[in-house]
Design an enzyme around this catalytic site. Structure first.
Site, PDB file in Angstrom:
ATOM      1  N   ALA A  18       4.698 -13.249 -34.662  1.00  0.00           N
ATOM      2  CA  ALA A  18       4.853 -12.269 -35.731  1.00  0.00           C
ATOM      3  C   ALA A  18       5.176 -12.915 -37.069  1.00  0.00           C
ATOM      4  O   ALA A  18       5.346 -12.208 -38.058  1.00  0.00           O
ATOM      5  CB  ALA A  18       5.945 -11.273 -35.355  1.00  0.00           C
ATOM      6  N   THR A  88      -1.323 -13.580 -31.267  1.00  0.00           N
ATOM      7  CA  THR A  88      -2.086 -14.384 -32.219  1.00  0.00           C
ATOM      8  C   THR A  88      -1.417 -15.740 -32.349  1.00  0.00           C
ATOM      9  O   THR A  88      -0.200 -15.827 -32.537  1.00  0.00           O
ATOM     10  CB  THR A  88      -2.198 -13.686 -33.588  1.00  0.00           C
ATOM     11  N   LYS A 170     -10.185 -22.477 -30.552  1.00  0.00           N
ATOM     12  CA  LYS A 170     -10.302 -21.046 -30.308  1.00  0.00           C
ATOM     13  C   LYS A 170     -11.160 -20.761 -29.079  1.00  0.00           C
ATOM     14  O   LYS A 170     -10.858 -19.859 -28.282  1.00  0.00           O
ATOM     15  CB  LYS A 170     -10.893 -20.341 -31.532  1.00  0.00           C
TER      16      LYS A 170
END
Length: 299
Positions: A18, A88, A170
Site C-alpha cells: 500500500a 501489487t 513481471k
C-alpha cells in the site's frame, strides 16, 4: 468463492504493498466505498498523508501493517480476517531498480503471498497486479493473425536476450502466482496494466525499456491512475471476473502522442527534441482490452 452479492460495508480487504502510488490510491478508494482496509506497507511512515483525505469513519476502518513480501509471517498477519487481497509488487527499499536479479525477488514475493492466501481461510479472492510487459514481448508480433490480448505471454528467452528485466520479472512472477493459485485452489484474477501515468513518471521507469519497439509494434499503452484503480475494484466486486485483464485507456501510436509523452518524461530542457512535423504515420494498434471493457461497461 465469494458470494454472488455481499454487503461491502462488512468486508475487510488487504492492500499490499500500500506504500506505492497504485496501492495508496486503492486504499483510499476502498475506504471511500465502505470497506475496512488492512494496508500492508514496507514502511509505516508511507501512509501518514492519508489523514488529510479520509474522514473520521474511514480512518477508523484503516489498519496499517508492516509487511515484507519476503517474510511469510508478516504477510499472514496482514491477511488475518480479510476476505480479499489486492497485491501489487513494489521493489524493496534496498533494491529500487530493476535488474537481472529483480526477477528472483519478485518471484519469491509472489510465491509467498499466494501461499499465505492459500493458508488464510477467509480469503475469497486475490486481485494480482501484473503488467502489459508480461504479455507483449514475443517474436513475430507483426505477423500474428490476431491482436495481442490476455491469452498471450511474453517470451522468457527474448526478455533475457534483450535485458528486458521489467518484463522478465513481471512474466515470471505472474506465472508463479497463477501456478500456485491453480494448485492451491485460490480464486485469483490479474490486472495487466499499461504504463501508469502520473507526476512521478520519468524516463528511467523500467517499463520504458524497449519503448521504441512497443511504439512501432502498436502495443505501447498507458493507463491513468483512476482507470486502473476502478478496474481493480471492478474485477474484485464482479463474481463473474476470471483470468487476466489487460488494463489501459490510451495507445501511443502516433507522433503527436509520442511527443506529448516525451514532455511528461523529460525535464523541460530536454523534452523538445527536433520533431518532424511531416511525420503523420499512425502505427496500427495491435493490442486489445475488450475483455476488461466488457466487464466495466456497466460502470
Amino acid at each position: 468463492m465469494a458470494p454472488a452479492s455481499f454487503n461491502q460495508n462488512s468486508k475487510t480487504v488487504c492492500v499490499m504493498d500500500a506504500s506505492g502510488r497504485l496501492g495508496s490510491a486503492l486504499v483510499q478508494q476502498l475506504l471511500h466505498r465502505g470497506y475496512t482496509v488492512h494496508a500492508a506497507v514496507q514502511n509505516h511512515g508511507e501512509l501518514q498523508s492519508f489523514g488529510e483525505v479520509l474522514n473520521c469513519s474511514e480512518q477508523k476502518k484503516l489498519r496499517v501493517f508492516h509487511s515484507d513480501h519476503l517474510e511469510y509471517h508478516s504477510i499472514m498477519d496482514a491477511l488475518k480476517g480479510c476476505s480479499a487481497l489486492f497485491y501489487t509488487f513494489e521493489p524493496p527499499p534496498d533494491q529500487p531498480t530493476y535488474d537481472e536479479f529483480m526477477a528472483e525477488v519478485e518471484v519469491r514475493a509472489a510465491h509467498n503471498v499466494l501461499e499465505a492466501c492459500a493458508q488464510t481461510e477467509t480469503i475469497d479472492k486475490v486481485v494480482f497486479t501484473s503488467s502489459v510487459t508480461a504479455v507483449i514481448w514475443r517474436d513475430g508480433l507483426n505477423t500474428m493473425s490476431s491482436d495481442v490480448d490476455e491469452r498471450h505471454w511474453s517470451d522468457i528467452n527474448l526478455c533475457k536476450k534483450y535485458k528486458l528485466w521489467h518484463a522478465l520479472s513481471k512474466t515470471l512472477a505472474e506465472k508463479t502466482a497463477w501456478a500456485l493459485a491453480m494448485d492451491r485452489g485460490v480464486n485469483m484474477v490479474s490486472i495487466n496494466g499499461g504504463l501508469l501515468l502520473g507526476p512521478d513518471l520519468t524516463i528511467t521507469n523500467p517499463y520504458l525499456k524497449g519503448a521504441a519497439e512497443m511504439y512501432t509494434d502498436g502495443v505501447f499503452v498507458t493507463v491513468d491512475l483512476k482507470f486502473i484503480v476502478d478496474a481493480h475494484i471492478r474485477v474484485f466486486e464482479d463474481v463473474s471476473s476470471y483470468g487476466r485483464y489487460l488494463c489501459f485507456n490510451h495507445v501511443i501510436n502516433c507522433n503527436k502522442d509520442a511527443v506529448k509523452l516525451a514532455h511528461m518524461l523529460l525535464p523541460p530542457s530536454e523534452s523538445s527534441p527536433p520533431q518532424s512535423l511531416e511525420d503523420t504515420r499512425v502505427y496500427q494498434q495491435r493490442i486489445t482490452n475488450k475483455k476488461l471493457q466488457k466487464l466495466m461497461a456497466d460502470l
